[in-house]
Design a protein around this motif. Structure first.
Motif, PDB file in Angstrom:
ATOM      1  N   LEU A  42      34.112 -29.651  37.356  1.00 58.07           N
ATOM      2  CA  LEU A  42      33.771 -28.543  36.161  1.00 58.07           C
ATOM      3  C   LEU A  42      32.478 -27.888  36.289  1.00 58.07           C
ATOM      4  CD1 LEU A  42      35.100 -30.891  33.354  1.00 58.07           C
ATOM      5  CD2 LEU A  42      36.440 -28.980  34.486  1.00 58.07           C
ATOM      6  N   GLN A  43      31.597 -28.196  37.241  1.00 57.96           N
ATOM      7  CA  GLN A  43      30.288 -27.668  37.371  1.00 57.96           C
ATOM      8  C   GLN A  43      30.180 -26.028  37.273  1.00 57.96           C
ATOM      9  OE1 GLN A  43      27.605 -27.732  40.932  1.00 57.96           O
ATOM     10  NE2 GLN A  43      29.296 -29.017  41.861  1.00 57.96           N
ATOM     11  N   ALA A  44      31.161 -25.474  37.792  1.00 58.90           N
ATOM     12  CA  ALA A  44      30.991 -24.146  37.829  1.00 58.90           C
ATOM     13  C   ALA A  44      31.519 -23.225  36.356  1.00 58.90           C
ATOM     14  CB  ALA A  44      31.854 -23.449  38.706  1.00 58.90           C
ATOM     15  N   ASP A  45      32.349 -24.433  35.627  1.00 56.39           N
ATOM     16  CA  ASP A  45      32.968 -24.002  34.205  1.00 56.39           C
ATOM     17  C   ASP A  45      32.071 -24.371  33.078  1.00 56.39           C
ATOM     18  OD1 ASP A  45      35.490 -23.149  35.490  1.00 56.39           O
ATOM     19  OD2 ASP A  45      36.284 -25.109  35.386  1.00 56.39           O
ATOM     20  N   GLN A  46      31.038 -25.334  33.644  1.00 59.02           N
ATOM     21  CA  GLN A  46      30.112 -25.710  32.454  1.00 59.02           C
ATOM     22  C   GLN A  46      28.846 -25.958  33.044  1.00 59.02           C
ATOM     23  OE1 GLN A  46      31.633 -28.932  29.569  1.00 59.02           O
ATOM     24  NE2 GLN A  46      33.603 -28.742  30.492  1.00 59.02           N
ATOM     25  N   PRO A  47      28.211 -25.012  33.546  1.00 61.06           N
ATOM     26  CA  PRO A  47      26.761 -24.971  34.235  1.00 61.06           C
ATOM     27  C   PRO A  47      25.697 -25.405  33.449  1.00 61.06           C
ATOM     28  CG  PRO A  47      27.338 -22.666  33.648  1.00 61.06           C
ATOM     29  CD  PRO A  47      28.722 -23.263  33.294  1.00 61.06           C
ATOM     30  N   ARG A  55      26.225 -27.602  31.036  1.00 63.61           N
ATOM     31  CA  ARG A  55      26.055 -29.165  30.626  1.00 63.61           C
ATOM     32  C   ARG A  55      25.796 -29.921  32.081  1.00 63.61           C
ATOM     33  NH1 ARG A  55      29.286 -32.483  27.533  1.00 63.61           N
ATOM     34  NH2 ARG A  55      30.622 -30.696  27.013  1.00 63.61           N
ATOM     35  N   PHE A  56      26.335 -29.159  33.300  1.00 66.72           N
ATOM     36  CA  PHE A  56      25.898 -29.709  34.586  1.00 66.72           C
ATOM     37  C   PHE A  56      24.206 -29.906  34.699  1.00 66.72           C
ATOM     38  CE2 PHE A  56      25.487 -28.986  39.365  1.00 66.72           C
ATOM     39  CZ  PHE A  56      25.985 -30.175  39.734  1.00 66.72           C
ATOM     40  N   LYS A  57      23.730 -28.756  34.585  1.00 67.68           N
ATOM     41  CA  LYS A  57      22.333 -28.635  34.534  1.00 67.68           C
ATOM     42  C   LYS A  57      21.653 -29.603  33.626  1.00 67.68           C
ATOM     43  CE  LYS A  57      18.360 -25.268  34.076  1.00 67.68           C
ATOM     44  NZ  LYS A  57      17.953 -23.885  33.691  1.00 67.68           N
ATOM     45  N   LYS A  58      22.075 -29.950  32.209  1.00 66.13           N
ATOM     46  CA  LYS A  58      21.248 -30.887  31.399  1.00 66.13           C
ATOM     47  C   LYS A  58      21.378 -32.486  31.845  1.00 66.13           C
ATOM     48  CE  LYS A  58      21.506 -32.434  26.649  1.00 66.13           C
ATOM     49  NZ  LYS A  58      22.128 -32.316  25.458  1.00 66.13           N
ATOM     50  N   MET A  59      22.659 -32.384  32.443  1.00 63.70           N
ATOM     51  CA  MET A  59      23.038 -33.983  32.993  1.00 63.70           C
ATOM     52  C   MET A  59      22.021 -34.412  34.136  1.00 63.70           C
ATOM     53  SD  MET A  59      27.013 -34.385  32.317  1.00 63.70           S
ATOM     54  CE  MET A  59      26.923 -35.967  32.775  1.00 63.70           C
ATOM     55  N   LEU A  60      22.032 -33.275  34.905  1.00 64.44           N
ATOM     56  CA  LEU A  60      21.049 -33.512  36.332  1.00 64.44           C
ATOM     57  C   LEU A  60      19.894 -33.640  35.778  1.00 64.44           C
ATOM     58  CD1 LEU A  60      23.685 -33.144  37.863  1.00 64.44           C
ATOM     59  CD2 LEU A  60      22.463 -31.280  39.471  1.00 64.44           C
ATOM     60  N   ALA A  61      19.174 -32.947  34.852  1.00 67.15           N
ATOM     61  CA  ALA A  61      18.002 -33.140  34.547  1.00 67.15           C
ATOM     62  C   ALA A  61      17.761 -34.505  33.943  1.00 67.15           C
ATOM     63  CB  ALA A  61      17.524 -32.050  33.483  1.00 67.15           C
ATOM     64  N   LEU A  62      18.512 -35.054  33.124  1.00 68.38           N
ATOM     65  CA  LEU A  62      18.515 -36.487  32.528  1.00 68.38           C
ATOM     66  C   LEU A  62      18.496 -37.441  33.653  1.00 68.38           C
ATOM     67  CD1 LEU A  62      21.079 -36.057  29.601  1.00 68.38           C
ATOM     68  CD2 LEU A  62      18.460 -36.300  29.471  1.00 68.38           C
TER      69      LEU A  62
END
Length: 580
Positions: free
Chosen positions: A541-546, A548-555
């Motif tokens: 889902l990373q392309a559909d929810q960039p 969210r993906f970016k926030k989780m990777l930062a965490l």
């Protein structure tokens, strides 16, 4: 006059009796609950009857029918790492289990967080129960320290009585170890003995008594002895079933043999996937897990090989059925003694099914394979006996998880999503509001100790325990959910992260971002899945929810930096030299 005196005396007696009855009721209601923590070993999400399996587990059905069955409960992919979080509510890297004794990435040796045993950076809930006046029992495996590698055994962590082994497993019929002594020059040409203890002293383990029977009888003895003092108790029952070697009581084995011979690897995986989906144990939107390249083809096996494999899997099923029978023994005793209604019962397993296969070309161990071949009977007839040393291997492990991918050692859902059930005190004898409920609420193993402590009304000391600086737990209590005060256990802000062997994931709500190294058959890239809707982790889902993906990777990056997680070489393989 005599009548008046008699009536007055009777009134006083009745009033006194009424007060005593009221006091007794008050004392009963105020009595601290007992805790029965049951942990199965290397058992898959799809292995229990109450989780859609063909394996009969009527006593675990009792737990599900009176309590709550969780379908998105996550642990670590290996045993001791899970148990460290189970007892502390902390992240594994904070308390010494950034690696575990059977597999250590060489550059991490000696580094803080990678000690391979539970460190005193944490306070264990067993210590807190001891402080609260409980009898604290441990029976079965420990695998958190106390042997040559360092750390402390159960008596060093607040347990008042203990019995079993300090390592990760053993022969189920005698006192032999499950692995050779790799450090000895002649270690591959001999069997070695396991270290057994009873209350810290050496114990001569009798031969011919199955592990489930031995452990259960000892736990019941501890509980019966404790009942004389009328103290509440915390009992940690750590089964070694269904950990290899795959051995079981002979009368339980062959009942499952025809089914596994008929279905084979792919047939069992499909049957379990369909059962899980039909019963709502995985989402109705779930799709079948793709074929795994490490597994074997059933139709490529000879007739003799198929028969042997079917009996090994049937023996594994028998191990789980035996565990269920032992749980029934304990529940029946507590019911007969009047203690069941005041007992919190929690059941979970420590990780997914063991895929270790000594002869496997990619995940095997040639030394272990040699030891098994030369020291044990590999015949069909010997399967399940004390002189056999079988594992279910990658193909049955893959099949056991049904709609999930991967197995023990791996952070795919098949390695970390396992059965978990909670029966609150009183739920066996009165209708609990959530009795029989199945929930897809996302829960971490770190949440179990916080839940148990809240039921016992024991406060966690957070960062200071008797002058010892400890890590504050990051687990959250499930009790508000069980009490009907909340519809979820963890919000998206209650995220948690995990790393082992250089493989990483972070959970936020229903979403999981995951990265698996190429050395463990991943692509080394991050992916994003909604594991509640997509348990087979097939729709990235990373392309559909960039965002969210970016926030989780930062965490996750912040988590890794805070805990000084060490990078692992892309091509490192933990299986070479590993045995669990």
């Amino acid at each position: 006059m005599k009548k008046l005196i008699l009536l007055f005396s009777l009134s006083v007696t009745l009033l006194s009796c009424g007060k005593e009855a009221a006091q007794k009721t008050e004392d009963t209601s105020a009595k601290k609950p007992n805790i029965l923590l049951l942990v199965g070993d290397d058992i898959a999400f799809g292995d229990l009857g109450t989780y859609g399996s063909e394996i009969k587990t009527p006593n675990m059905d009792r737990l599900a029918n009176h309590g709550v069955r969780f379908t998105n409960f996550h642990v670590s992919p290996v045993c001791s790492v899970t148990r460290s979080m189970l007892f502390t509510g902390c992240n594994n890297i904070e308390i010494g289990l950034g690696a575990f004794d059977y597999s250590v990435y060489p550059p991490t040796r000696g580094k803080p967080g990678y000690e391979t045993y539970l460190t005193k950076n944490a306070v264990a809930m067993s210590e807190l129960f001891n402080d609260a006046g409980y009898d604290v029992y441990k029976v079965g495996k420990w695998h958190l320290g106390g042997e040559a590698a360092g750390g402390f055994g159960p008596l060093g962590w607040g347990f008042t009585k203990e019995f079993g082994i300090l390592s990760g497993g053993s022969n189920h019929w005698n006192d032999l170890a499950m692995t050779p002594d790799f450090s000895k020059p002649n270690g591959l040409n001999e069997k070695r003995k396991e270290h057994w203890t009873l209350n810290g002293e050496h114990y001569d383990r009798p031969s011919g008594v199955y592990s489930g029977e031995l452990y259960t009888n000892q736990m019941l003895q501890f509980i019966k002895e404790g009942q004389k003092s009328d103290k509440p108790w915390f009992a940690y029952m750590a089964f070694t079933t269904a950990h290899f070697p795959i051995q079981a009581p002979p009368e339980l084995i062959m009942k499952y043999y025809p089914k596994y011979l008929e279905l084979g690897y792919a047939g069992l995986k499909k049957a379990r996937y369909e059962s899980l989906k039909k019963q709502g144990l995985i989402s109705h939107s779930a799709v079948e897990a793709p074929e795994n390249s490490l597994t074997h083809k059933w139709n490529k096996l000879s007739k003799k090989e198929k028969e042997k494999q079917a009996k090994i899997m049937a023996t594994y099923a028998a191990m789980i059925e035996d565990q269920d029978n032992r749980i029934g023994q304990m529940l029946d005793h507590l019911k007969a003694s009047g203690e069941l209604d005041n007992t919190l019962v929690v059941y979970l397993t420590d990780n997914g099914p063991e895929g270790f296969e000594p002869t496997h070309p990619k995940t095997g161990n040639p030394e272990m394979a040699k030891w098994v071949e030369t020291q044990f009977d590999g015949s069909f007839e010997a399967i399940g006996t004390a002189n056999s040393e079988n594992t279910i291997g990658v193909s049955w492990a893959n099949a056991a998880t049904g709609g999930l991918q991967w197995w023990k050692w791996f952070i795919g859902e098949g390695g970390i999503r396992v059965p978990m059930m909670i029966v609150p005190p009183g739920a066996f004898n009165s209708k609990h509001q959530l009795a029989g409920k199945t929930t897809n609420a996302v829960v971490s193993v770190k949440d179990i100790p916080m839940t148990i402590l809240e039921y016992a009304n024991i406060k966690h000391p957070q960062t200071n325990y008797k002058g010892r600086k400890v890590v504050a737990p990051s687990g959250v209590s499930i009790k508000p959910f069980l009490d009907g005060k909340s519809d979820i256990v963890r919000t998206e802000d209650d995220w948690y992260a995990f790393e082992l062997f250089g493989n990483s994931y972070i959970m936020s709500g229903n979403y999981k971002a995951i990265k698996v190294r190429t050395g463990m058959f991943g692509d080394g890239k991050w992916h994003l899945y909604n594991v509640v809707n997509d348990p087979s982790e097939t729709k990235d889902l990373q392309a559909d929810q960039p965002e969210r993906f970016k926030k989780m990777l930062a965490l996750y990056k912040g988590y890794a930096e805070k805990n000084h997680l060490m990078e692992v070489a892309d091509d490192w393989n933990p299986f070479k030299g590993a045995s669990e």
